[in-house]
Scaffold this active site. Structure first.
Site, PDB file in Angstrom:
ATOM      1  N   ASP A  10       0.827  -1.202   0.000  1.00 60.49           N
ATOM      2  CA  ASP A  10       0.000   0.000   0.000  1.00 60.49           C
ATOM      3  C   ASP A  10       0.862   1.252   0.000  1.00 60.49           C
ATOM      4  O   ASP A  10       1.392   1.660   1.032  1.00 60.49           O
ATOM      5  CB  ASP A  10      -0.922  -0.015   1.223  1.00 60.49           C
ATOM      6  CG  ASP A  10      -1.981   1.079   1.176  1.00 60.49           C
ATOM      7  OD1 ASP A  10      -1.975   1.873   0.215  1.00 60.49           O
ATOM      8  OD2 ASP A  10      -2.806   1.138   2.101  1.00 60.49           O
TER       9      ASP A  10
ATOM     10  N   ASP B  17      -1.818   5.055  -5.717  1.00 56.01           N
ATOM     11  CA  ASP B  17      -2.155   4.303  -4.514  1.00 56.01           C
ATOM     12  C   ASP B  17      -2.309   2.826  -4.854  1.00 56.01           C
ATOM     13  O   ASP B  17      -3.365   2.382  -5.313  1.00 56.01           O
ATOM     14  CB  ASP B  17      -3.450   4.846  -3.908  1.00 56.01           C
ATOM     15  CG  ASP B  17      -3.780   4.229  -2.555  1.00 56.01           C
ATOM     16  OD1 ASP B  17      -3.105   3.265  -2.161  1.00 56.01           O
ATOM     17  OD2 ASP B  17      -4.711   4.712  -1.891  1.00 56.01           O
TER      18      ASP B  17
END
Length: 410
Positions: free
Chosen positions: A56, A257
């Site tokens: 992440d 992201d």
């Protein structure tokens, strides 16, 4: 001969000492659909045990679900991590200050003097305590254990309680001072604050730390927005089918992201995208009809006469999108071909993998997330040494050998 050797030795002493390039490569598992996660196996604890961590770049803190005890936890693949009390990070520790600075929240020291934290994600939350644990990274000879600070999550929010998930936690790869790579760099374990990932459309891929894996050509580079807490190239204009006129009414703030499965646009560019895609299909491709019954989170889908099995069967019906960025005299383009924006659902429909962020995740506001689907079959590089983002096409199912890339320092 002795004199000549002495002269050569003197000249060598005058040369700058350049640390060798290095990288550690970790295999990824998972996929965009139906898994929804790309994750790495990290060996944590003493003795080391495997845990699946979702990669992440939108998060700074690495954390695991912990038996501390766990109040509200998801069903995870492995046994919950069991922390020891003497490994708790104190609230007065600089690591705790750095964590709360990364999270943008004031630090409040409770009576236990432990470093508590709370993280709000676009799709949930996590509450926990910062601890120190042993991480075993692959090295050129076996493994190289090192102690790092990570989160011990014991409350994942009531809305997520007892929900099965394919991962045990998050591998925080964002911009911050407590990220895994930042800690490895500060300890001298990693020589470069550079990382990248390669997500394969076939499933899996690889993640790397260090700069030895960065290609010398074929990469589009663009400056990071230095004032942004996430990896962002700033604002871009959205174009359809290489048209000169953008379909976005205003430049879009964009964030890379990897923790987002799909790509999320703000309402105006999202509606503009859906409109031009539907218009193109109705004018040029009569093979597909819009599905009125929605496919789970995928709201815009089409079906053919027969079940659709691969994107290649329908790719000719769709056109590419592109995001154009400009910074001074520097201009770069992120191409989004159909295979980086479409999903074949289990029902055999083709669905748009670009979603309306304001509806799916209201907390996003007007932000636009470039998620995993748009990163498929590309090497995406985050060069924090030079404050540059890089991307380029790559065969992500070809995992490079770590033995040739890992130095003795890793």
């Amino acid at each position: 001969m002795a004199v000549r050797l002495a002269v050569i030795a003197s000249l060598l002493l005058l040369l700058p000492l350049v640390p060798p390039s290095s990288a550690v490569v970790l295999e990824l598992h998972g996929n965009i659909y139906p898994n929804g996660h790309f994750f790495v196996t990290m060996n944590i604890g003493d003795p080391a045990k495997p845990y699946y961590l979702d990669i992440d770049t939108g998060s700074t803190l690495t954390w695991l679900q912990c038996d501390a005890p766990c109040q509200n936890c998801n069903k995870v693949p492995h046994e919950l991590y069991k922390p020891t009390r003497n490994k708790l990070v104190k609230c007065a520790d600089p690591l705790c200050s750095n964590l709360h600075a990364d999270l943008g929240k004031p630090k409040r020291c409770g009576p236990q003097t432990q470093c508590d934290y709370g993280i709000q994600y676009v799709d949930g939350s996590s509450i926990g305590v910062l601890i120190i644990g042993r991480l075993s990274l692959p090295a050129s000879h076996g493994t190289n254990p090192t102690d790092i600070a990570f989160g011990c999550g014991y409350d994942q929010g009531k809305e997520n309680f007892n929900v099965p998930t394919p991962v045990d936690g998050i591998l925080g790869l964002g911009r911050g001072r407590v990220t895994l790579l930042s800690q490895l760099k500060s300890q001298g374990v990693a020589t470069k604050h550079v990382m990248g990932h390669c997500l394969s459309s076939k499933g899996g891929g690889f993640l790397f730390f260090g700069d030895a894996k960065v290609p010398t050509s074929g990469v589009t580079w663009f400056p990071m927005n230095r004032g942004h807490k996430h990896y962002s190239p700033g604002h871009g204009t959205l174009h359809f089918n290489s048209n000169s006129q953008p379909i976005s009414a205003a430049p879009m703030e964009v964030i890379f992201d990897s923790g987002a499965t799909y790509t999320y646009f703000a309402p105006q560019p999202y509606q503009a995208t859906v409109s031009v895609v539907k218009s193109t299909l109705s004018n040029e491709c009569k093979l597909l009809n819009e599905v009125k019954d929605k496919d789970r989170a995928l709201n815009v889908c089409w079906k053919g006469k027969d079940r659709i099995r691969t994107i290649d069967e329908v790719k000719k019906c769709f056109r590419s999108l592109s995001l154009n960025f400009a910074h001074g005299d520097k201009k770069s383009t992120l191409e989004i071909p159909p295979e980086h924006s479409l999903i074949i659902s289990k029902e055999g429909h083709v669905c748009l993998g670009i979603l309306d962020g304001s509806k799916e995740h209201p907390s996003l506001g007007g932000k636009n997330l470039i998620g995993g689907i748009t990163m498929l079959d590309q090497m995406v590089i985050y060069d924090n040494e030079r404050s540059l983002l890089g991307w380029g096409n790559y065969q992500c199912d070809k995992i490079p050998s770590s033995k040739t890339l890992i130095t003795s320092r890793l």
